[in-house]
Write a protein that holds these residues in place. Structure first.
Motif, mmCIF file in Angstrom:
data_model
loop_
_atom_site.group_PDB
_atom_site.id
_atom_site.type_symbol
_atom_site.label_atom_id
_atom_site.label_comp_id
_atom_site.label_asym_id
_atom_site.label_seq_id
_atom_site.Cartn_x
_atom_site.Cartn_y
_atom_site.Cartn_z
ATOM 1 N N LYS A 1 0.836 -1.200 0.000
ATOM 2 C CA LYS A 1 0.000 0.000 0.000
ATOM 3 C C LYS A 1 0.870 1.250 0.000
ATOM 4 C CE LYS A 1 -3.599 -2.349 2.648
ATOM 5 N NZ LYS A 1 -4.272 -2.440 3.961
ATOM 6 N N GLY A 2 0.454 2.217 -0.794
ATOM 7 C CA GLY A 2 1.146 3.487 -0.835
ATOM 8 C C GLY A 2 0.467 4.500 0.069
ATOM 9 N N ALA A 3 0.880 5.736 -0.032
ATOM 10 C CA ALA A 3 0.367 6.794 0.835
ATOM 11 C C ALA A 3 -1.122 7.034 0.641
ATOM 12 C CB ALA A 3 1.135 8.090 0.576
ATOM 13 N N GLN A 4 -1.649 6.735 -0.539
ATOM 14 C CA GLN A 4 -3.083 6.898 -0.758
ATOM 15 C C GLN A 4 -3.891 5.832 -0.014
ATOM 16 O OE1 GLN A 4 -4.466 6.522 -4.804
ATOM 17 N NE2 GLN A 4 -6.474 7.383 -4.347
ATOM 18 N N GLY A 5 -3.227 4.755 0.394
ATOM 19 C CA GLY A 5 -3.907 3.691 1.104
ATOM 20 C C GLY A 5 -4.407 2.579 0.220
ATOM 21 N N VAL A 6 -3.925 2.502 -1.023
ATOM 22 C CA VAL A 6 -4.331 1.440 -1.941
ATOM 23 C C VAL A 6 -3.093 0.693 -2.417
ATOM 24 C CG1 VAL A 6 -6.358 2.756 -2.666
ATOM 25 C CG2 VAL A 6 -4.251 2.905 -4.005
ATOM 26 N N PRO A 7 -3.240 -0.593 -2.810
ATOM 27 C CA PRO A 7 -2.089 -1.351 -3.291
ATOM 28 C C PRO A 7 -1.498 -0.735 -4.551
ATOM 29 C CG PRO A 7 -3.904 -2.819 -2.734
ATOM 30 C CD PRO A 7 -4.453 -1.429 -2.700
ATOM 31 N N LEU A 8 -0.189 -0.717 -4.602
ATOM 32 C CA LEU A 8 0.511 -0.176 -5.761
ATOM 33 C C LEU A 8 0.533 -1.184 -6.900
ATOM 34 C CD1 LEU A 8 3.572 1.463 -3.969
ATOM 35 C CD2 LEU A 8 1.370 2.506 -4.542
ATOM 36 N N THR A 9 0.537 -0.667 -8.118
ATOM 37 C CA THR A 9 0.561 -1.489 -9.328
ATOM 38 C C THR A 9 1.905 -1.330 -10.017
ATOM 39 O OG1 THR A 9 -1.825 -1.231 -9.629
ATOM 40 C CG2 THR A 9 -0.540 -1.933 -11.559
ATOM 41 N N PRO A 10 2.652 -2.412 -10.213
ATOM 42 C CA PRO A 10 3.963 -2.292 -10.875
ATOM 43 C C PRO A 10 3.851 -1.615 -12.235
ATOM 44 C CG PRO A 10 3.717 -4.473 -9.929
ATOM 45 C CD PRO A 10 2.374 -3.807 -9.803
ATOM 46 N N GLY A 11 4.707 -0.637 -12.457
ATOM 47 C CA GLY A 11 4.728 0.057 -13.736
ATOM 48 C C GLY A 11 3.623 1.068 -13.932
ATOM 49 N N ARG A 12 2.702 1.183 -12.948
ATOM 50 C CA ARG A 12 1.583 2.116 -13.123
ATOM 51 C C ARG A 12 1.342 3.006 -11.910
ATOM 52 N NH1 ARG A 12 0.106 2.702 -18.524
ATOM 53 N NH2 ARG A 12 0.505 0.692 -19.543
ATOM 54 N N SER A 13 2.114 2.836 -10.861
ATOM 55 C CA SER A 13 1.998 3.680 -9.671
ATOM 56 C C SER A 13 3.264 4.503 -9.522
ATOM 57 C CB SER A 13 1.795 2.828 -8.412
ATOM 58 O OG SER A 13 0.603 2.083 -8.470
ATOM 59 N N VAL B 1 8.181 18.650 -10.492
ATOM 60 C CA VAL B 1 8.428 17.641 -11.529
ATOM 61 C C VAL B 1 9.381 16.594 -10.952
ATOM 62 C CG1 VAL B 1 8.929 17.272 -13.971
ATOM 63 C CG2 VAL B 1 8.249 19.546 -13.178
ATOM 64 N N ARG B 2 8.848 15.762 -10.091
ATOM 65 C CA ARG B 2 9.642 14.761 -9.372
ATOM 66 C C ARG B 2 8.753 13.549 -9.123
ATOM 67 N NH1 ARG B 2 12.609 11.369 -7.900
ATOM 68 N NH2 ARG B 2 14.094 11.390 -6.165
ATOM 69 N N ALA B 3 9.248 12.353 -9.421
ATOM 70 C CA ALA B 3 8.458 11.145 -9.214
ATOM 71 C C ALA B 3 9.373 9.966 -8.958
ATOM 72 C CB ALA B 3 7.551 10.865 -10.419
ATOM 73 N N ASP B 4 8.841 8.981 -8.259
ATOM 74 C CA ASP B 4 9.504 7.704 -8.040
ATOM 75 C C ASP B 4 8.577 6.630 -8.594
ATOM 76 O OD1 ASP B 4 12.049 6.956 -6.992
ATOM 77 O OD2 ASP B 4 11.066 5.869 -5.401
ATOM 78 N N TYR B 5 9.107 5.774 -9.405
ATOM 79 C CA TYR B 5 8.349 4.825 -10.224
ATOM 80 C C TYR B 5 8.376 3.460 -9.559
ATOM 81 C CZ TYR B 5 7.488 2.242 -14.671
ATOM 82 O OH TYR B 5 7.029 1.422 -15.672
ATOM 83 N N PHE B 6 7.200 2.900 -9.232
ATOM 84 C CA PHE B 6 7.160 1.595 -8.590
ATOM 85 C C PHE B 6 7.377 0.507 -9.639
ATOM 86 C CE2 PHE B 6 4.692 -2.116 -6.948
ATOM 87 C CZ PHE B 6 5.601 -2.458 -5.956
ATOM 88 N N ALA B 7 8.519 -0.181 -9.536
ATOM 89 C CA ALA B 7 8.907 -1.162 -10.548
ATOM 90 C C ALA B 7 8.365 -2.560 -10.278
ATOM 91 C CB ALA B 7 10.432 -1.222 -10.648
ATOM 92 N N GLY B 8 7.895 -2.828 -9.057
ATOM 93 C CA GLY B 8 7.373 -4.150 -8.741
ATOM 94 C C GLY B 8 8.238 -4.848 -7.728
ATOM 95 N N TRP B 9 8.499 -6.150 -7.933
ATOM 96 C CA TRP B 9 9.261 -6.928 -6.970
ATOM 97 C C TRP B 9 10.135 -7.939 -7.704
ATOM 98 C CZ3 TRP B 9 3.980 -6.206 -6.955
ATOM 99 C CH2 TRP B 9 3.230 -7.167 -7.634
ATOM 100 N N GLY B 10 11.198 -8.360 -7.063
ATOM 101 C CA GLY B 10 12.073 -9.357 -7.645
ATOM 102 C C GLY B 10 13.267 -8.755 -8.358
ATOM 103 N N ALA B 11 14.036 -9.639 -9.005
ATOM 104 C CA ALA B 11 15.335 -9.269 -9.565
ATOM 105 C C ALA B 11 15.224 -8.223 -10.671
ATOM 106 C CB ALA B 11 16.038 -10.512 -10.087
#
Length: 425
Positions: free
Chosen positions: A340-352, A394-404
Motif C-alpha cells: 500500500k502506498g500513501a493513498q492507502g491502496v495497493p501499488l501497481t507495478p509500472g503504473r503507480s 516535476v519529481r516522481a519515483d516509479y514503482f517497478a514491482g518486486w524481484g530481480a
C-alpha cells in the motif's frame, strides 16, 4: 512507503543504497486487489522453496535471481525522442494554476507524447484501486472508470479526452523538466527466531516511539542499554545479512519467506510502520565523500564491502535513520498485490508513482514521459504514494514491482522526467 533518492546523492548509476524507504504508513484499512499473475510463476516458487539461504542484496548484483520474480512486463513505449524544453521565465497562460512548489499549465492532448499508443489496461486497474480512496473531484468519475474497465483502449482514450484536461507540470520558474527514480520490493529469507546465520533483527515500532522525538539513532540502538531495552521483544523476524536489512529499510517494504521456530515456512510482507525520525544519510554518499569509491552503484558498494568487511558497521552507522515495520499476511505470493502506498491502496507495478502531494494530489491520473539509459516510458500512471525525499513539482519515483528485474531497474533509474496531470474539467 517511500523515502527516495535525495537530490544530493550523485552517482554514475542510482543505487538502492542511496534512497530512503518508500512506503507511507496508512492507519485506515483498505481492500486488496490482486496484481496480474504475470508478476511470478510456479518456477519462481519452486526455486525459492529449494534455496533457503538466498540473500537478495548479493544475488541482485550478480543477476542470479533473474527468474525469481519481477514486475509485470511494461508495455513498449513510443521511441519518439522527448524534447527537453528549456526553462524560462514563467509565461502567463490562460488557465494556469499555481500548485504548491510549481504550477500547472493547460495544454492540448496532442502535446502528450505517445498518448495514442499506451494500451492503458494496467493503468485502468490502478485507477480502479485509486477509486477505493477517491476524493473530489475524482469521486464523480469513478463510476465511469469502473464501467470502462472492460472498454477498449480507444474508448478509454475518448472518455479521457472528453472528461479531463491535461496540465503540464512545471516548477514555479516555468521549467517542465525534472527527475525520475524508481523503487521496488525485495524478496528475502528470514527466521522468526534468532539462529545460526539469521541474527539481524527487523523491528516493529517500540512502545515509547512517540514519547521521544527523535528516537535513538541506528548506532545508539546497537550500543545503548536504554534503546536495547525498549526494543526487547519487538523483533518481527531476523535476516541473515545487515546489508539486506538496510536495503529493505531503504525500499520501505519487502516480501520475506519466514521460517518459524517449528520449521514451518510461509510468505509475509514487511510493510513500513514508522521511523526513528532521525535524518536519512546516504551510505553511498558517505563513501563518495570520503573518496572510498567512485561508483556508488550496487556493484561498487558491494565490492568495497568485500574488501573492507571490518568497516561494515561504520557504513551502517553513517545512516542514523531506522525504519520500523509491521507484518502483513500474503495468502498467495503469485497473486498478491503490491504494498500500500500513501493513498492507502495497493501499488501497481509500472503504473503507480510516488509524488510530492503538495504538487500532485493522491489519486490523480498522470501522463509520464521519461527517456533514459534504463528505459523509455510514455504511459498513464497514478499518483498513489510519496516519500520524504520526493519534493518539488516535476519529481516522481516509479514503482517497478518486486524481484530481480524490478530491483535492477529501480537500482539504476535516474533519468529526465516530464509530467502532465489529467484533471477533471
Amino acid at each position: 512507503m517511500s523515502e527516495f533518492l535525495s537530490t544530493d546523492d550523485v552517482s554514475s548509476g542510482s543505487s538502492p543504497f542511496l534512497r530512503p524507504a518508500n512506503m507511507v504508513h496508512q492507519m485506515m484499512p483498505t481492500n486488496r486487489n490482486p496484481a496480474p499473475s504475470a508478476s511470478s510463476n510456479n518456477s519462481v516458487m519452486n526455486w525459492l522453496l529449494a534455496h533457503t539461504g538466498v540473500r537478495w542484496a548479493v544475488l541482485a548484483i550478480v543477476g542470479m535471481l533473474a527468474a525469481c520474480g519481477s514486475a509485470p512486463p511494461l508495455y513498449p513505449p513510443s521511441r519518439a525522442p522527448v524534447v527537453s524544453v528549456p526553462s524560462s521565465a514563467p509565461v502567463n497562460v490562460a488557465g494556469t494554476l499555481n500548485r504548491g512548489p510549481g504550477r500547472w499549465v493547460p495544454v492540448a492532448w496532442s502535446e502528450l507524447p505517445g498518448f495514442g499508443e499506451d494500451s492503458l489496461y494496467e493503468a485502468w486497474n490502478a485507477w480502479i484501486k485509486s477509486c477505493e480512496r477517491a476524493v473530489p473531484p475524482f469521486t464523480a468519475l469513478c463510476g465511469d472508470v469502473r464501467r470502462l474497465s472492460i472498454g477498449s483502449p480507444e474508448e478509454q482514450r475518448a472518455w479521457m479526452q472528453s472528461r479531463l484536461q491535461p496540465y503540464r507540470v512545471e516548477s514555479a520558474q516555468g521549467d517542465p523538466n525534472g527527475l525520475l527514480t524508481s523503487y521496488y520490493e525485495p524478496i528475502l529469507e528470514a527466521s522468526r527466531v534468532p539462529r545460526a546465520g539469521f541474527a539481524v533483527p527487523l523491528y516493529q515500532p517500540p512502545a515509547n516511539l512517540a514519547q521521544r522525538k527523535p528516537w535513538f539513532t541506528r548506532q545508539e540502538m546497537d550500543t545503548l542499554p536504554e534503546a536495547q531495552a525498549a526494543l526487547q521483544g519487538r523483533a518481527i523476524v531476523y535476516l541473515a545479512d545487515p546489508i539486506d536489512a538496510l536495503v529493505l529499510q531503504i525500499q520501505g517494504s519487502g516480501r520475506v519467506r519466514v521460517t518459524e521456530a517449528d520449521g514451518r515456512q510461509h510468505w509475509t510482507r514487511l510493510a513500513y510502520a514508522g521511523t526513528n525520525d532521525q535524518p536519512y544519510r546516504s551510505v553511498g554518499r558517505w563513501l563518495l565523500d570520503q573518496g572510498l569509491i567512485k561508483d556508488a552503484s550496487w556493484p561498487g558498494i558491494k565490492e568495497w564491502l568485500a574488501q573492507n568487511p571490518q568497516r561494515q558497521q561504520e557504513l551502517l552507522w553513517s545512516n542514523p535513520r531506522m525504519v520500523f515495520f509491521r507484518e502483513e499476511a500474503i495468502p498467495d505470493l503469485e497473486a498478491v498485490a503490491g504494498p500500500k502506498g500513501a493513498q492507502g491502496v495497493p501499488l501497481t507495478p509500472g503504473r503507480s508513482i510516488a509524488v510530492d502531494p503538495a504538487s500532485i494530489p493522491y489519486g490523480a491520473p498522470v501522463w509520464l514521459v521519461s527517456n533514459g539509459p534504463q528505459t523509455n516510458l510514455q504511459k498513464l500512471v497514478l499518483a498513489q504514494d510519496t516519500g520524504s525525499a520526493i519534493t518539488g513539482a516535476v519529481r516522481a519515483d516509479y514503482f517497478a514491482g518486486w524481484g530481480a528485474q524490478a530491483g535492477e531497474l529501480a537500482g539504476r533509474m535516474r533519468q529526465p522526467l516530464q509530467l502532465w496531470v489529467l484533471w477533471p474539467k
